[in-house]
Design an enzyme around this catalytic site. Sequence first.
Site, PDB file in Angstrom:
ATOM      1  N   ASP A 167      47.206 -67.188  31.964  1.00  0.00           N
ATOM      2  CA  ASP A 167      46.141 -67.640  32.854  1.00  0.00           C
ATOM      3  C   ASP A 167      44.944 -66.701  32.786  1.00  0.00           C
ATOM      4  OD1 ASP A 167      44.627 -67.566  35.415  1.00  0.00           O
ATOM      5  OD2 ASP A 167      46.096 -69.011  36.146  1.00  0.00           O
ATOM      6  N   ILE A 193      44.766 -71.123  36.865  1.00  0.00           N
ATOM      7  CA  ILE A 193      44.809 -72.032  35.712  1.00  0.00           C
ATOM      8  C   ILE A 193      46.239 -72.453  35.407  1.00  0.00           C
ATOM      9  CG2 ILE A 193      44.445 -72.150  33.202  1.00  0.00           C
ATOM     10  CD1 ILE A 193      41.968 -70.452  33.553  1.00  0.00           C
ATOM     11  N   ASP A 194      47.187 -71.552  35.586  1.00  0.00           N
ATOM     12  CA  ASP A 194      48.581 -71.845  35.241  1.00  0.00           C
ATOM     13  C   ASP A 194      49.087 -73.135  35.868  1.00  0.00           C
ATOM     14  OD1 ASP A 194      49.577 -69.938  33.456  1.00  0.00           O
ATOM     15  OD2 ASP A 194      49.814 -68.450  35.024  1.00  0.00           O
ATOM     16  N   VAL A 195      48.870 -73.293  37.167  1.00  0.00           N
ATOM     17  CA  VAL A 195      49.416 -74.459  37.860  1.00  0.00           C
ATOM     18  C   VAL A 195      48.756 -75.735  37.354  1.00  0.00           C
ATOM     19  CG1 VAL A 195      49.686 -75.598  40.087  1.00  0.00           C
ATOM     20  CG2 VAL A 195      50.085 -73.142  39.905  1.00  0.00           C
TER      21      VAL A 195
END
Length: 849
Positions: free
Chosen positions: A579, A608-610
């Site tokens: 991320d 950003i990961d989710v």
Amino acid sequence: MSKAISQAPLKGIRVIDFGQYIAGPAVAMMLAEQGAEVIRVDPPSGSSWDSPAMAILNRGKKSIALDLKVSADKELARKLIASADVVIENFRPGVMDRLGLGPQEMIGIHPKLIYLSLPGFSAHDMEKDQLAGWEGIIAAATGWYRGMGLSRILMGVDPSYSPLPLASIYGALLGALSVTVALYAREQTGRGDIIEVPLAAALSEGLAYNTMSVENMPNRYKSQLEQEIERRRTAGEPMNLSYGDVQGLLDPFYRDYLCADGRYFYHCCPSHKSHAMKVLELLGLWEEMVEAGIPLVDSYLPTREWPEGVDCSLLAFPLSAEWAKRLSPRMQEVFLQKTSFEWERIYGEEGIPSAAQRTTKEWLNSEHATASGLIVELDDPVYGRMKQPGQSIWFEGSTANQIDRRSAPVLNADRAEILASLSDNDAVSEIDVAASVEVATTAQASELPLRGIRILDLTNVIAGPTIASTLARFGAEVIKLDPPNPAFDPSITCILGLQGQRGKKSALIDLKTPQGQEILTRIVREVDVVTFNGSEGQLKVLGIDPEQIHAVNPKVILCRLDAFGGPNVGPRSETPGFDETVQASTGMMARFGGSLTTPELHANVGTIDVSGGYCGAFAVAIALINRLHGATRQVVRTSLAVAGQLIQLPFMYQNEGRKPFDEPSGPSVKGEHAFYRLYEAQDTWFFLVARPDSRGRLTALFEFADIESVTESELVEYLAERFRSQLADDWINQLGKLGLAAQKVENMAEVRSHHLRTESAGAIDLDQSTMRFIRHDAHPSGYAIELVAPNAIRMKHSKITIPEPAPKYGKHTRQILREIGFDEANINQLLADGIVSEAWSRFGEYIPS
């Protein structure tokens, strides 16, 4: 050979897009990318959001202008809906009902219709359902403006503003996923659905890793930032650190370093079993640190087993303050010897995640973004040649893989074609509607739409695990495989896994052995989906590249998410990343911090990961529909870079004559302009939203006649001074009477507490409030864990389930081996040989203490 995907998965699906701003149009854009015919409905005056970003959101759509307050146009809207498969709207609850176009009535007309609503707050939320669903209002109500990262807390920036439309993007991704799952379910049941995705609930889920709480979490997992916040709060000291002071508290492997070109290089490789050691060797510091005695303790040992005097490990996050102060300056000295882009190339070649800091403009014009297809160029009728984000997901080897190159249409350009497509059968009498509504309202939620779908999860960290954990709420069964010797430390696997591994069974298998490959083969024969986050090279090392997988089971869907991947190959396609490295590369950190000289991590973890995980879940759902139509050997992909671009959508474009990249940025910014801004009242902060033409309304509130003539900066200064004179609630009441929206800025921890339900108290209602959090008071970890509930998607005719708490890694090893045909003697031998395991620690702890 695979069965060619010769047409887009949603070809033949008609979508009516009533959405405004970002969320609704973004859902329709993602469906259009997959072949749906999308008809965009705007008022005759055009979109309510006058931004070049609408050229991104409306590409590939058809346009018709309708005045829904006029009977003839309203009847046309009803005909359009009767001809459609999907309707999307993101107005306040009740607006479409009052127009006679609400979900109950429309699904009565058309029982196979899938109707998606994306309000700011749920229609069932008696407290907030009529709040205006602006990004700023949602962020204030959910506590986001007071939860943007540990650095901001220590710098005393409270509240903190960000121009990124997280609520809209998280909501759009979950909306696109829910529509696709409903389409998949409709293929089995023949019935449509009514779906609500409140944007505030989507934001709460998207920020899951920022709101989670582990009661009495061991200090070994707390960063220097967290420890300093706790110390200052206990001592009653102010949060007044400078940007430089905060940088000094960051972990050596998780921070920025200044390079020879005066640009920062974001270094991001903590928590991995080998990255930190590779870095020290690469920088020429390994022997020096070994001689100094840097500890290399097994991160899965409880601290009581650590050697005397050892207070951290190079193999785990975070390093202690003592070792950070010793190591960071030495690393800084080395980084000054090369430019940031030289270091980026060197780290990429070594397979170590890190990135040079860039602005969004630099990303848009970078070699990799263009070559990989992450950024595409279209000819827009208004803005000319335009760089825009590419597609959100794509299929490898597909002849229907390219984004629809049609640009956004001119308003009302397709009216004649659209009207010609409507038949007399699309007209419906009021009697028909009434009869159908009665049937629709008596239907009860039935099966979990993905029951029977089995997923093999081979992912790690956050984005990858989010794919399967999101699909688990629809009833998918998930088998999570990890190696007996974990690649990441407990802060990643055990702490972050509390959220990302919910609803899964866990087994520990060494896939790099012949016996592990046999186990993998047996599991692949039984599953529908395999998820993996990593490069193509990593796939082959583990024996799960597409050819091997599909030789075993041609119907299995392989979903791969990586850091910088795009539809085409670019120079950084195989570069690993997290991320944070994507934030640095795409300009997010430079914007949040205010410049390339003060880059700052946006939020604490998972921004950003989710969203990347949600992209992956959407990709799987699209591939499942494809499979129903006969597709085999599917490899569907997305990346963190895709998600990073979506989150920055209002700024992620370039064209000749574009206004400067001067969007609000930096810690001192409180909003976009005088009427979209955080203001401090006498007791607390609130967020004000009004259209720029609202100046005149304030004349009644503030007694001065020349309000129309003052400059923007003078107006901000004047309003800020006046708002400090009264309580926030008083101002909100007065502003509301003038038709101006305002919302107090809530505290994230207090929001969680207010909407918290305890697991042991019984059934947890998911749809009676916009937000819901669960206190797992009997969690298998032994700790009391508070997590956001999976309630951002509410489906009327399909069930949603709350996945079980994340199990201890290895809990289901024996069970899974038995299910694929191993007897107890075989299992015991595999355990004895270290091929499989039932735990990562011989001390049996879920979270090493």
